[in-house]
Design a protein around this motif. Structure first.
Motif, PDB file in Angstrom:
ATOM      1  N   GLN A 772      50.564  49.271  46.552  1.00  0.00           N
ATOM      2  CA  GLN A 772      50.821  47.937  46.023  1.00  0.00           C
ATOM      3  C   GLN A 772      50.035  46.861  46.751  1.00  0.00           C
ATOM      4  O   GLN A 772      49.875  45.740  46.247  1.00  0.00           O
ATOM      5  CB  GLN A 772      52.328  47.625  46.089  1.00  0.00           C
ATOM      6  CG  GLN A 772      52.869  47.429  47.491  1.00  0.00           C
ATOM      7  CD  GLN A 772      53.210  48.743  48.168  1.00  0.00           C
ATOM      8  OE1 GLN A 772      52.897  49.812  47.650  1.00  0.00           O
ATOM      9  NE2 GLN A 772      53.853  48.667  49.326  1.00  0.00           N
ATOM     10  N   ASP A 773      49.521  47.190  47.917  1.00  0.00           N
ATOM     11  CA  ASP A 773      48.768  46.217  48.691  1.00  0.00           C
ATOM     12  C   ASP A 773      47.268  46.275  48.427  1.00  0.00           C
ATOM     13  O   ASP A 773      46.514  45.452  48.952  1.00  0.00           O
ATOM     14  CB  ASP A 773      49.011  46.435  50.188  1.00  0.00           C
ATOM     15  CG  ASP A 773      50.487  46.292  50.557  1.00  0.00           C
ATOM     16  OD1 ASP A 773      51.157  45.434  49.947  1.00  0.00           O
ATOM     17  OD2 ASP A 773      50.938  47.040  51.451  1.00  0.00           O
ATOM     18  N   GLY A 775      45.484  46.116  45.446  1.00  0.00           N
ATOM     19  CA  GLY A 775      44.920  45.198  44.448  1.00  0.00           C
ATOM     20  C   GLY A 775      43.919  45.915  43.547  1.00  0.00           C
ATOM     21  O   GLY A 775      43.402  46.987  43.877  1.00  0.00           O
ATOM     22  N   ALA A 777      40.964  44.335  40.852  1.00  0.00           N
ATOM     23  CA  ALA A 777      40.334  43.262  40.073  1.00  0.00           C
ATOM     24  C   ALA A 777      38.836  43.512  39.995  1.00  0.00           C
ATOM     25  O   ALA A 777      38.023  42.781  40.577  1.00  0.00           O
ATOM     26  CB  ALA A 777      40.635  41.901  40.702  1.00  0.00           C
ATOM     27  N   GLN A 806      39.814  47.616  47.390  1.00  0.00           N
ATOM     28  CA  GLN A 806      40.782  47.776  46.311  1.00  0.00           C
ATOM     29  C   GLN A 806      40.792  49.216  45.816  1.00  0.00           C
ATOM     30  O   GLN A 806      39.986  50.056  46.218  1.00  0.00           O
ATOM     31  CB  GLN A 806      40.463  46.801  45.179  1.00  0.00           C
ATOM     32  CG  GLN A 806      40.645  45.343  45.586  1.00  0.00           C
ATOM     33  CD  GLN A 806      40.600  44.395  44.412  1.00  0.00           C
ATOM     34  OE1 GLN A 806      40.194  44.750  43.308  1.00  0.00           O
ATOM     35  NE2 GLN A 806      41.008  43.157  44.642  1.00  0.00           N
ATOM     36  N   ALA A 952      47.446  50.632  38.558  1.00  0.00           N
ATOM     37  CA  ALA A 952      47.252  49.220  38.241  1.00  0.00           C
ATOM     38  C   ALA A 952      46.230  49.118  37.099  1.00  0.00           C
ATOM     39  O   ALA A 952      45.314  49.941  36.984  1.00  0.00           O
ATOM     40  CB  ALA A 952      46.758  48.468  39.469  1.00  0.00           C
ATOM     41  N   GLU A 954      43.659  46.632  34.436  1.00  0.00           N
ATOM     42  CA  GLU A 954      42.873  45.397  34.294  1.00  0.00           C
ATOM     43  C   GLU A 954      42.168  45.463  32.952  1.00  0.00           C
ATOM     44  O   GLU A 954      41.478  46.443  32.640  1.00  0.00           O
ATOM     45  CB  GLU A 954      41.855  45.283  35.432  1.00  0.00           C
ATOM     46  CG  GLU A 954      41.013  44.029  35.367  1.00  0.00           C
ATOM     47  CD  GLU A 954      41.771  42.780  35.818  1.00  0.00           C
ATOM     48  OE1 GLU A 954      41.171  41.698  35.812  1.00  0.00           O
ATOM     49  OE2 GLU A 954      42.970  42.891  36.180  1.00  0.00           O
TER      50      GLU A 954
END
Length: 976
Positions: A772-773, A775, A777, A806, A952, A954
């Motif tokens: 979760q830390d 990232g 993007a 990331q 995650a 995007e």
């Protein structure tokens, strides 16, 4: 006045000292047989030349130079050097110190003997020649005394109340005995003696034993105690013991005599005191050394002779009759164990008794242990060695650690019945320094016997020779104690660091034992010894003959559990004692666990081969592979039982091996405690899955793990691999539950063949934290180049750039706008799966090229992009990347998106860090894309959807960059 008295006294003393040389001759023994003579005889007066027998009597005559009835100088010390093998065995009753120093009261005359020893302790008589009490020769009894400290036995007599003690000492050189008389009182002017020792003091058996001939005679009884006529021993006093035949029932009845003492035939086999050497064919030399109180010394030699003259040469050697056995401390299969080697003398009659003959002790003992018993490497854990210099310092009075260090002790020894003594002599077994020992061997031992109370010190050496292929042990012990003993026991250590390992299966195991006696160096006696293995591990069921189980365990993980971080990685594989030996291993690491090999040079093939020829010490001090190629280290645990011996090693990066572009090589200095077994080199091929980039060690392309080195089975139980080069191993960016797998191969029943080798898979959970830390993007750009109007075939460049630190991308889907269609007219050549695997795709199947830049390599991975056949409606688009010998295949499924635009979906992407990924698709007559409208008329946007390895997501709507013309016909800036 006082001064005058002192002057007068000094003058008197000076005059006294000036005249002795004129009054007396020189100190020493009389010449020839007059001074020193020894005879050994049977009861009938013949010479006793029967080896190992017990003579009737032994006479030692010794006379000093004398003048006028006085000795030429006072005797202080007398050392008698007995022939090797001639024994005085203290098995008769002893006279206590109190009795020995109590004057005898004789009923016949005033006793001149200063002892009151019991008759049963008498072992002979002595005629003492001196000027004392008028200078006549007087006879006294000789008695077995309690041994003084530092001596195994002593005999003594007390003429005129002056105690004289001769103590025995065992020579280390040949096991012979010395008799030492020290510090003789000057009160008695000793000129010599005739010492007679009885071979069997209590009774003598007859040669023939029919009922009408008494089986025993008691010839010495008339010379015992008060029956000994101190004036004339030829006229004894007292009544002798008798055996009288009576019936009924018919039997011999014993009637004790006046001085019979211990002469009782109801005692089965009365003990002997004197025994002849067991060796044959050689004379029996004596040596006497006499030393005066003034320090003068003289030596004289004599050969043992018969009463009628002639040197005695013992013959009719008795062939050694002994039993040797080997025992283990366990009956469990594959268990750590010690060993007991027992050697017992089994002469037909008790050898140290009247009717027996002693046989030669063993000079050399050998053992060929049964197949399956091997040296336990655990023995080496914390073990020291005894150097040749350490061993040379061992002595009777050595203190702890003055000679062989305690850390080198691996067992004990015991001698029972030494000279017939009840007190055993104990000692230790020490590991000799490998190769620097009398045998120049890897495994040798020093045996040290020591008993300061008895004054016994002896040494022996031994060597253990393991078969280089099977590990079967052959042990040989040399220079065992030459003096008589009844039981020799050698014990090798058991416990957590036991010496040996029991056979791996139940059954009866046969070993061969061999003995060579001192009496005949050419004689080699053999016997068999049987060892039973009756149970399985921990007392469980006995293996039924099938293969042992093989279920090795695995522990693996990253020391830093942060996803995406550089972290050391460890791998720990173990097995139990009851399981088969490990012969090879492979491992499949979690997806995304990769290594940064860029900039690390390989350890060369030449350096790897050179390591195999080194000793472990040489490799440890001067590693073959360069330090810059090291990526970690290894620790290997060898042995059986609760304690293992561990050996260190280095882990290095190496080049192509067995078809793999990369390998790692473990170079272990096989320094198992003090044993240098050389260098273990295990090179493993590294495979990388082209779809997932998952790394693995392939056992089919890797070296086997050695099972035996220098004849010592390694019993490898613990493999620890630490990949701990700083900044080398990088964690995955997924926090899903993953696994590390290992595939280990067992040895099977036949260690020399791989045909029956089983394999077992072990796995260990692997899961990271902190996703979760991370990232997610990423940046994504698209650019068209070439014609922008309808029906033109532009080229396309896609650039994916993640942000530093990331999560890595795991899924990518790009949908182009509906203005770009698939140019189906150009899909004429598609590479088949077979051609793709063979790297023989047609040139026309190439759509473009791709490049992946990664921090793991020192160069980008590059390759062509192909159209490849698939099970889908349209062919797949595949980027075939290569770099540093590795291949990564990025496979995208091509179809139409919801809006009708061309879509490429990459469902599985490696969890690998990249700094930039670029894909360039050709335009023009081989272009994949065709315009359905003027791209400059309207802005063009694509739809890009990315899913990270940590799930995650995007979604981007990147505008496609194109080069458009301005209204005046000139090119304008590209539309974005």
């Amino acid at each position: 006045m006082r001064a005058l008295k002192l002057v007068a006294l000094a003058a008197l003393l000076a005059g006294f000292c000036a005249f002795p040389s004129a009054a007396f001759g020189s100190f020493g023994l009389q010449p020839g047989e007059q001074g020193f003579h020894v005879t050994i005889e049977n009861q009938d007066g013949s010479a006793d030349a029967l080896s190992g027998s017990h003579p009737y009597e032994m006479h030692v005559h010794l006379a000093l130079n004398e003048s006028g009835g006085f000795s030429d100088g006072d005797l202080r010390d007398l050392h008698l050097h007995l022939p090797a093998g001639l024994l005085l065995t203290p098995r008769v009753r002893t006279c206590t110190s109190e009795d020995f120093h109590t004057p005898r009261v004789s009923p016949y005359q005033e006793s001149l003997s200063g002892e009151s020893c019991p008759n049963a302790s008498q072992v002979g008589v002595v005629a003492v020649h001196s000027s004392y009490k008028g200078g006549s020769t007087r006879w006294f009894g000789v008695f077995q005394l309690s041994h003084p400290h530092g001596s195994p036995e002593a005999i003594g007599f007390s003429p005129f109340g002056i105690p004289i003690v001769l103590s025995t000492h065992i020579r280390e050189a040949d096991g012979g005995l010395d008799l030492r008389l020290e510090n003789l009182s000057q009160q008695i002017d000793f000129t010599g003696f005739d010492l007679t020792l009885w071979g069997t003091p209590y009774a003598t058996p007859q040669v023939e034993e029919p009922p009408f001939v008494p089986p025993w005679t008691f010839p010495h009884d008339n010379e015992r105690g008060n029956c000994l006529n101190e004036v004339n021993p030829a006229e004894p006093f007292g009544e002798p013991a008798q055996l009288v035949w009576s019936s009924p029932p018919p039997e011999w009845k014993y009637i004790a005599g006046t001085c019979s003492g211990g002469s009782d035939p109801t005692i089965v086999n009365p003990p002997s005191f004197v025994s002849m050497p067991t060796s044959c064919g050689a004379t029996m030399p004596w040596q006497a050394t006499a030393t005066s109180w003034a320090g003068e010394s003289e030596e004289a030699g004599a050969l043992s002779e018969g009463p009628a003259g002639g040197s005695i040469v013992p013959g009719s050697c008795v062939e050694p009759n002994s039993a040797a056995e080997v025992h283990l401390f366990t009956e469990s299969a594959a268990a750590p164990t010690g060993l007991i080697f027992d050697l017992r003398m089994l002469d037909g009659n008790p050898p140290l008794f009247a009717s027996g003959r002693i046989s030669s002790p063993a000079r050399e003992a050998s053992m060929s242990l049964p197949e399956g018993i091997s040296i336990n490497p655990s023995l080496a854990a914390g073990l020291g060695v005894c150097s040749e210099a350490d061993f040379a310092r061992e002595a009777l009075d050595s203190h702890e650690n003055e000679g062989c260090p305690n850390r080198s002790k691996i067992g004990t020894v015991s001698l029972e019945g030494l000279l017939g003594l009840e007190q055993p002599v104990k000692g230790s077994v020490y590991l000799a320094q490998p190769y620097a020992n009398p045998f120049g061997s890897l495994v040798a031992v020093y045996v040290v016997f020591r008993d300061s109370d008895l004054g016994v010190f002896d040494t022996a050496t031994g060597v253990l020779e393991p078969d280089p292929h099977t590990g079967r042990l052959k042990a040989r012990f040399e220079n065992l104690p030459e003096i008589y003993y009844s039981h020799f026991r050698l014990t090798l250590r058991e416990g957590q660091r036991s010496s040996l390992v029991a056979p791996p299966a139940c059954g009866t195991y046969v070993g061969e034992l061999g003995l060579t006696p001192y009496s005949d160096p050419e004689l080699h006696l053999t016997d068999l010894s049987y060892i039973q293995i009756t149970e399985g591990e921990g007392g469980g069921l006995c293996p039924d003959g099938s293969l042992s189980p093989f279920h090795p365990a695995l522990e693996a993980g990253s020391l830093n559990s942060q996803a995406g971080a550089f972290s050391p990685f460890y791998l720990h594989m173990t097995r139990t004692d009851s399981e088969q030996e490990i012969t090879s291993y492979s491992a499949t690491f979690p997806p995304g666990l990769l290594a940064r090999i860029g900039g690390i040079p390989y350890c060369s093939d030449a350096a790897i081969e050179a390591a195999k020829l080194k000793t472990g010490t040489e490799e440890l001090e001067h590693p073959s592979c360069p330090k810059i190629s090291q990526i970690g280290h290894t620790i290997a645990g060898y042995g059986v039982g609760g304690t293992l011996a561990y050996a260190p090693g280095g882990l290095y990066l190496a080049g192509p091996y067995h078809g793999s572009p990369l390998s790692i090589v473990a170079v272990d200095s096989a320094l198992v405690g003090p044993f240098d077994l050389g260098v273990v080199v295990v090179r493993s091929a590294i495979r990388v899955d082209p779809f997932t980039a998952q790394a693995s060690i392939d056992s089919s392309g890797s070296d086997p793990i050695p099972h035996i080195l220098g004849g010592i089975p390694l019993h490898l139980r613990d493999i620890r691999v630490y990949v701990d080069r700083q900044g080398f191993t990088v964690n995955p960016t997924s926090c899903d539950v993953l696994e590390t797998h290992s595939l280990l191969t067992g040895a099977g029943a036949d260690l020399a063949s791989t045909a029956d080798d089983p394999s077992a898979t072990s796995s260990d959970r692997y899961q990271l934290l902190g996703c979760q830390d991370l990232g997610f993007a990423p940046r994504f750009r698209l650019k068209l180049k070439g014609g922008t109007t309808r029906s033109k075939y532009p080229s396309l460049r896609a650039i994916y750039e993640p942000r530093s630190g990331q999560a890595n991308v795991g899924y990518a889907q790009v949908t182009l706008p509906h203005s770009l269609f698939l140019a189906q007219e150009h899909i004429g050549t598609v590479c088949t799966n077979r051609d793709f695997a063979a790297q023989t795709c047609p040139v026309n199947s190439r759509l473009g090229f791709a490049k992946a830049e990664t921090p793991l390599l020192d160069e980008p991975m590059r390759g062509y992009v192909y159209l490849r056949s698939s099970s889908h409606v349209l062919p797949d688009i595949v980027a075939d990347l290569h770099g540093r010998g590795f291949e990564v295949e990025l496979r995208g499924r091509v179809d139409a998106g919801p809006g009708g635009g061309l879509r490429a979906t990459f469902e599985v992407l490696p969890d690998a860090p990249v700094t930039r990924f670029t894909m360039h698709l050709f335009g023009g007559k081989h272009g994949l894309l065709v315009n359905s409208e003027d791209l400059c008329a309207h802005p063009q946007r694509a739809l890009a959807r990315f899913i990270a390895q940590d799930n995650a997501t995007e979604q981007l709507r990147p505008r496609i960059k194109v080069k458009c013309r301005s209204g005046n016909g000139k090119r304008g800036r590209g539309r974005k």
